[in-house]
Design a protein around this motif. Structure first.
Motif, PDB file in Angstrom:
ATOM      1  N   ARG A   1       0.834  -1.198   0.000  1.00  0.00           N
ATOM      2  CA  ARG A   1       0.000   0.000   0.000  1.00  0.00           C
ATOM      3  C   ARG A   1       0.877   1.260   0.000  1.00  0.00           C
ATOM      4  O   ARG A   1       0.613   2.224  -0.726  1.00  0.00           O
ATOM      5  CB  ARG A   1      -0.894  -0.018   1.252  1.00  0.00           C
ATOM      6  N   ALA A   2       1.937   1.258   0.814  1.00  0.00           N
ATOM      7  CA  ALA A   2       2.816   2.424   0.894  1.00  0.00           C
ATOM      8  C   ALA A   2       3.541   2.684  -0.427  1.00  0.00           C
ATOM      9  O   ALA A   2       3.705   3.838  -0.829  1.00  0.00           O
ATOM     10  CB  ALA A   2       3.826   2.239   2.023  1.00  0.00           C
TER      11      ALA A   2
ATOM     12  N   ALA B   1      12.540  -4.301   2.022  1.00  0.00           N
ATOM     13  CA  ALA B   1      11.962  -3.373   2.995  1.00  0.00           C
ATOM     14  C   ALA B   1      11.369  -4.131   4.179  1.00  0.00           C
ATOM     15  O   ALA B   1      11.546  -3.732   5.331  1.00  0.00           O
ATOM     16  CB  ALA B   1      10.895  -2.507   2.322  1.00  0.00           C
ATOM     17  N   ALA B   2      10.680  -5.239   3.909  1.00  0.00           N
ATOM     18  CA  ALA B   2      10.124  -6.052   5.002  1.00  0.00           C
ATOM     19  C   ALA B   2      11.252  -6.579   5.876  1.00  0.00           C
ATOM     20  O   ALA B   2      11.146  -6.593   7.108  1.00  0.00           O
ATOM     21  CB  ALA B   2       9.294  -7.201   4.441  1.00  0.00           C
ATOM     22  N   GLY B   3      12.348  -6.995   5.253  1.00  0.00           N
ATOM     23  CA  GLY B   3      13.498  -7.475   6.011  1.00  0.00           C
ATOM     24  C   GLY B   3      14.145  -6.388   6.839  1.00  0.00           C
ATOM     25  O   GLY B   3      14.495  -6.605   8.006  1.00  0.00           O
TER      26      GLY B   3
ATOM     27  N   ILE C   1      17.223   4.233   6.223  1.00  0.00           N
ATOM     28  CA  ILE C   1      16.538   3.415   5.215  1.00  0.00           C
ATOM     29  C   ILE C   1      17.383   3.316   3.954  1.00  0.00           C
ATOM     30  O   ILE C   1      17.544   2.231   3.383  1.00  0.00           O
ATOM     31  CB  ILE C   1      15.130   3.978   4.923  1.00  0.00           C
ATOM     32  N   ARG C   2      17.938   4.440   3.500  1.00  0.00           N
ATOM     33  CA  ARG C   2      18.795   4.411   2.303  1.00  0.00           C
ATOM     34  C   ARG C   2      19.965   3.446   2.480  1.00  0.00           C
ATOM     35  O   ARG C   2      20.306   2.695   1.573  1.00  0.00           O
ATOM     36  CB  ARG C   2      19.324   5.809   1.982  1.00  0.00           C
TER      37      ARG C   2
ATOM     38  N   ALA D   1       8.028   5.501   1.110  1.00  0.00           N
ATOM     39  CA  ALA D   1       7.118   4.390   1.414  1.00  0.00           C
ATOM     40  C   ALA D   1       7.581   3.629   2.647  1.00  0.00           C
ATOM     41  O   ALA D   1       6.799   3.364   3.561  1.00  0.00           O
ATOM     42  CB  ALA D   1       7.026   3.453   0.207  1.00  0.00           C
ATOM     43  N   VAL D   2       8.857   3.289   2.686  1.00  0.00           N
ATOM     44  CA  VAL D   2       9.398   2.544   3.830  1.00  0.00           C
ATOM     45  C   VAL D   2       9.337   3.394   5.090  1.00  0.00           C
ATOM     46  O   VAL D   2       8.987   2.910   6.169  1.00  0.00           O
ATOM     47  CB  VAL D   2      10.833   2.053   3.548  1.00  0.00           C
TER      48      VAL D   2
END
Length: 182
Positions: free
Chosen positions: A90-91, A111-113, A141-142, A161-162
């Protein structure tokens, strides 16, 4: 040489016979017809083939299928909750985290990891040493998603998104060590 292996992919058990030289990516795509992980560089440099193996991020083009025998593999499709999209799906839509979409399944699995790693308190190269758990801001995040390339350059949307999912999970706050000096 052929050997029998069992993979649990997105909740379904698959028993298959594979050559010992077959990669997990080729087993998923060619033997099981699971096309979410993409073959990009085939050298572990682009991240398009990223899935979660027993909850950890792996590049399937560098992983032998026989080494994954008995593993639980989660692809981007397997992150869904029944018919509902995962919060990352969704994001990515909400923040334009994709353009052509080729790298998107690998980006979402990565991203989930990285969210799970941050929730577990695992630091990265940019995590300040005085924190007990990393703050998932744009810089963090980057760094954590740097192994996943986007040929279209949708990085701004991917990071946003993340970051939005991290904020919803409360991973956007700094938690200092008690023994840290001010």
């Amino acid at each position: 040489m052929e050997t029998e292996i069992t993979l649990i992919v997105d909740g379904q058990q698959h028993d298959l016979s594979v050559d010992t030289r077959v990669t997990l990516l080729d087993a998923l795509r060619d033997r099981l017809g699971i096309t979410s992980p993409k073959k990009g560089c085939d050298h572990g440099q682009c991240g398009s083939c990223t899935v979660l193996q027993n909850g950890r991020r792996v590049t399937t083009c560098l992983t032998f299928a026989v080494a994954s025998d008995g593993s639980t593999i989660t692809t981007s499709e397997g992150l869904r909750d029944d018919a509902d999209p995962h919060s990352l799906h969704r994001a990515f839509l909400d923040h334009d985290g994709f353009q052509c979409g080729y790298c998107t399944p690998g980006q979402i699995c990565s991203a989930a990891g990285l969210l799970a790693e941050a929730e577990a308190g695992w630091p990265s190269a940019v995590t300040p040493p005085d924190t007990t758990a990393p703050t998932l801001d744009a810089e963090e995040i980057r760094e954590r998603i740097s192994g996943n390339l986007c040929r279209c350059g949708a990085y701004q949307g991917i990071v946003a998104a993340v970051e939005s999912v991290a904020k919803a999970r409360g991973l956007d706050r700094t938690r200092k060590r008690r023994d840290a000096t001010p």
